[in-house]
Design a protein around this motif. Sequence first.
Motif, PDB file in Angstrom:
ATOM      1  N   PHE A   1      53.957  37.260  41.495  1.00 27.57           N
ATOM      2  CA  PHE A   1      52.782  36.908  42.294  1.00 27.57           C
ATOM      3  C   PHE A   1      51.622  37.865  42.011  1.00 27.57           C
ATOM      4  N   SER A   2      51.940  39.080  41.610  1.00 25.01           N
ATOM      5  CA  SER A   2      50.897  40.053  41.286  1.00 25.01           C
ATOM      6  C   SER A   2      50.179  39.731  39.990  1.00 25.01           C
ATOM      7  N   LEU A   3      50.574  38.668  39.321  1.00 21.46           N
ATOM      8  CA  LEU A   3      49.807  38.195  38.167  1.00 21.46           C
ATOM      9  C   LEU A   3      48.515  37.512  38.601  1.00 21.46           C
ATOM     10  N   SER A   4      48.353  37.283  39.890  1.00 22.13           N
ATOM     11  CA  SER A   4      47.123  36.653  40.377  1.00 22.13           C
ATOM     12  C   SER A   4      45.864  37.387  39.922  1.00 22.13           C
ATOM     13  N   PRO A   5      45.829  38.744  39.950  1.00 22.30           N
ATOM     14  CA  PRO A   5      44.624  39.422  39.443  1.00 22.30           C
ATOM     15  C   PRO A   5      44.398  39.226  37.946  1.00 22.30           C
ATOM     16  N   ILE A   6      45.435  38.827  37.208  1.00 24.74           N
ATOM     17  CA  ILE A   6      45.255  38.523  35.786  1.00 24.74           C
ATOM     18  C   ILE A   6      44.654  37.126  35.635  1.00 24.74           C
ATOM     19  N   PHE A   7      45.146  36.173  36.420  1.00 30.86           N
ATOM     20  CA  PHE A   7      44.615  34.808  36.366  1.00 30.86           C
ATOM     21  C   PHE A   7      43.155  34.760  36.821  1.00 30.86           C
ATOM     22  N   THR A   8      42.817  35.580  37.827  1.00 32.49           N
ATOM     23  CA  THR A   8      41.490  35.467  38.442  1.00 32.49           C
ATOM     24  C   THR A   8      40.340  35.687  37.460  1.00 32.49           C
ATOM     25  N   PRO A   9      40.315  36.792  36.692  1.00 33.93           N
ATOM     26  CA  PRO A   9      39.196  36.952  35.755  1.00 33.93           C
ATOM     27  C   PRO A   9      39.173  35.902  34.653  1.00 33.93           C
ATOM     28  N   LEU A  10      40.360  35.405  34.263  1.00 34.63           N
ATOM     29  CA  LEU A  10      40.397  34.357  33.251  1.00 34.63           C
ATOM     30  C   LEU A  10      39.747  33.085  33.775  1.00 34.63           C
ATOM     31  N   LEU A  11      40.066  32.711  35.003  1.00 32.86           N
ATOM     32  CA  LEU A  11      39.468  31.523  35.605  1.00 32.86           C
ATOM     33  C   LEU A  11      37.995  31.750  35.919  1.00 32.86           C
ATOM     34  N   ALA A  12      37.662  32.971  36.371  1.00 32.27           N
ATOM     35  CA  ALA A  12      36.267  33.275  36.689  1.00 32.27           C
ATOM     36  C   ALA A  12      35.381  33.177  35.458  1.00 32.27           C
ATOM     37  N   ALA A  13      35.928  33.523  34.300  1.00 33.65           N
ATOM     38  CA  ALA A  13      35.145  33.455  33.069  1.00 33.65           C
ATOM     39  C   ALA A  13      34.691  32.033  32.773  1.00 33.65           C
ATOM     40  N   PHE A  14      35.489  31.052  33.178  1.00 33.38           N
ATOM     41  CA  PHE A  14      35.147  29.656  32.934  1.00 33.38           C
ATOM     42  C   PHE A  14      34.359  29.025  34.082  1.00 33.38           C
ATOM     43  N   LEU A  15      34.616  29.483  35.322  1.00 34.77           N
ATOM     44  CA  LEU A  15      34.084  28.786  36.485  1.00 34.77           C
ATOM     45  C   LEU A  15      32.953  29.519  37.188  1.00 34.77           C
ATOM     46  N   LEU A  16      32.779  30.814  36.920  1.00 31.14           N
ATOM     47  CA  LEU A  16      31.732  31.585  37.589  1.00 31.14           C
ATOM     48  C   LEU A  16      30.800  32.189  36.554  1.00 31.14           C
ATOM     49  N   SER A  17      29.515  32.137  36.855  1.00 23.43           N
ATOM     50  CA  SER A  17      28.533  32.698  35.926  1.00 23.43           C
ATOM     51  C   SER A  17      28.199  34.148  36.240  1.00 23.43           C
ATOM     52  N   ASP A  18      28.556  34.614  37.463  1.00 22.95           N
ATOM     53  CA  ASP A  18      28.143  35.957  37.873  1.00 22.95           C
ATOM     54  C   ASP A  18      29.286  36.950  37.916  1.00 22.95           C
ATOM     55  N   GLU A  19      30.455  36.564  37.436  1.00 23.53           N
ATOM     56  CA  GLU A  19      31.589  37.486  37.435  1.00 23.53           C
ATOM     57  C   GLU A  19      32.231  37.519  36.063  1.00 23.53           C
ATOM     58  N   ARG A  20      32.187  38.665  35.433  1.00 21.47           N
ATOM     59  CA  ARG A  20      32.848  38.897  34.166  1.00 21.47           C
ATOM     60  C   ARG A  20      33.506  40.267  34.238  1.00 21.47           C
ATOM     61  N   LEU A  21      34.683  40.370  33.677  1.00 14.68           N
ATOM     62  CA  LEU A  21      35.387  41.636  33.666  1.00 14.68           C
ATOM     63  C   LEU A  21      35.083  42.355  32.358  1.00 14.68           C
TER      64      LEU A  21
ATOM     65  N   ALA B   1      38.605  41.326  44.772  1.00 12.85           N
ATOM     66  CA  ALA B   1      39.402  40.966  45.951  1.00 12.85           C
ATOM     67  C   ALA B   1      40.847  40.682  45.564  1.00 12.85           C
ATOM     68  N   SER B   2      41.071  40.131  44.369  1.00 14.89           N
ATOM     69  CA  SER B   2      42.429  39.804  43.936  1.00 14.89           C
ATOM     70  C   SER B   2      43.284  41.045  43.729  1.00 14.89           C
ATOM     71  N   LEU B   3      42.671  42.230  43.632  1.00 14.26           N
ATOM     72  CA  LEU B   3      43.434  43.458  43.445  1.00 14.26           C
ATOM     73  C   LEU B   3      44.259  43.812  44.682  1.00 14.26           C
ATOM     74  N   VAL B   4      43.993  43.140  45.795  1.00 14.30           N
ATOM     75  CA  VAL B   4      44.862  43.266  46.975  1.00 14.30           C
ATOM     76  C   VAL B   4      46.315  43.006  46.581  1.00 14.30           C
ATOM     77  N   PHE B   5      46.520  42.071  45.665  1.00 13.26           N
ATOM     78  CA  PHE B   5      47.881  41.681  45.290  1.00 13.26           C
ATOM     79  C   PHE B   5      48.543  42.681  44.362  1.00 13.26           C
ATOM     80  N   TYR B   6      47.819  43.729  43.940  1.00 12.38           N
ATOM     81  CA  TYR B   6      48.435  44.853  43.254  1.00 12.38           C
ATOM     82  C   TYR B   6      49.028  45.844  44.248  1.00 12.38           C
ATOM     83  N   VAL B   7      48.341  46.028  45.373  1.00  8.84           N
ATOM     84  CA  VAL B   7      48.802  46.997  46.363  1.00  8.84           C
ATOM     85  C   VAL B   7      49.930  46.412  47.211  1.00  8.84           C
ATOM     86  N   SER B   8      49.948  45.114  47.382  1.00  9.32           N
ATOM     87  CA  SER B   8      50.956  44.473  48.229  1.00  9.32           C
ATOM     88  C   SER B   8      52.394  44.811  47.830  1.00  9.32           C
ATOM     89  N   PRO B   9      52.752  44.807  46.522  1.00 10.54           N
ATOM     90  CA  PRO B   9      54.123  45.191  46.176  1.00 10.54           C
ATOM     91  C   PRO B   9      54.467  46.624  46.565  1.00 10.54           C
TER      92      PRO B   9
END
Length: 331
Positions: A103-123, A249-257
């Motif tokens: 489940f902590s892979l969510s922060p990995i998925f987020t920037p990948l999806l943001a790159a395609f769907l958001l214009s103001d967020e790039r890692l 915000a997705s980095l919350v799922f790094y601290v959760s474990p």
Amino acid sequence: MVEKRALAFFALASVFFGGVFVAAKAGQAYFPPLLFVALRFDVAAAVLLGYAAVTTAREDLLPRTRGDVAGILATGVLAIGLANGLLFVGQQYVSSAVGSIIFSLSPIFTPLLAAFLLSDERLSRRGTVGVLVGLLGVAFVVGVNPENLLGGGVVGKAIILGSAASAALGSVLIHRADGTLSSTVRTAWALPVSALMVHGMSLGAGESLSAVSWTPAAFAALVYVSVFAGAVAYIAYFGLLDQVGAIRASLVFYVSPVVATLGGWALLGESISLSTVAGFGVIFAGFAILGSEDSEGWLPEFVARLPTGGSSKVLTDGGRDTECRTGCDAD
């Protein structure tokens, strides 16, 4: 993420979401998994709708734009409903450690999806390194190695992977919707959507209330996942999402474990290894790398905002300070 409000949201969401793994492990002894999630959403929806009604002006309670509706649906269907339904089902087939790192892979998925769907967020490259270092730290904390990640329980792992992807996609779409509702009101409207969806999934899976064992421990688990890891955690997480964006915000799922590991040690008697302690340090290093990129521009911005008394200093090609007063040529 230096503002006190963002830090408070981050801490609350991390702690309460981390406790979900412990509470879910205990609660599934008394509830069918999807029904457990659905009842969780029932209670959380009642609590959060009541809170929103008391604390929000009436004119700010109703969705007014397409972005508001899109944000509610992204929250209710993807970020909360499907993500939690899949997570609780998948945990039947894998250990808490394996489930938490997948489940902590969510922060990995987020920037990948943001790159395609958001214009103001790039890692940035540094941000990418920070995310990957943090993920490595999570692997240390939960003691997962490639052998047991790729080994048995493929079905459960695939389900939890889908849960992480759903949470990431929902977060990105919420940010993309750019609605006018506050995060609390948006989540209050979204939880009934989540509840209806997961109740339907539960009925489709053949679950029923007769299978629930109503014990004090069952009530305690339900209260925790509904109120603390439900209403309160959702207010914190989606408020953080509005403040700092989907990626951070997705980095919350790094601290959760980390929280789940400590909770298992304190409440379930699970041991903490040296690799776990090392993992805490690696996660901290990942946050330090990611956070350092935010500080690069603070000094020039601070200097630019200083009062100049009608003049400002400009650095010439030769390195000398020259004074330019109001009315100077822009060049």
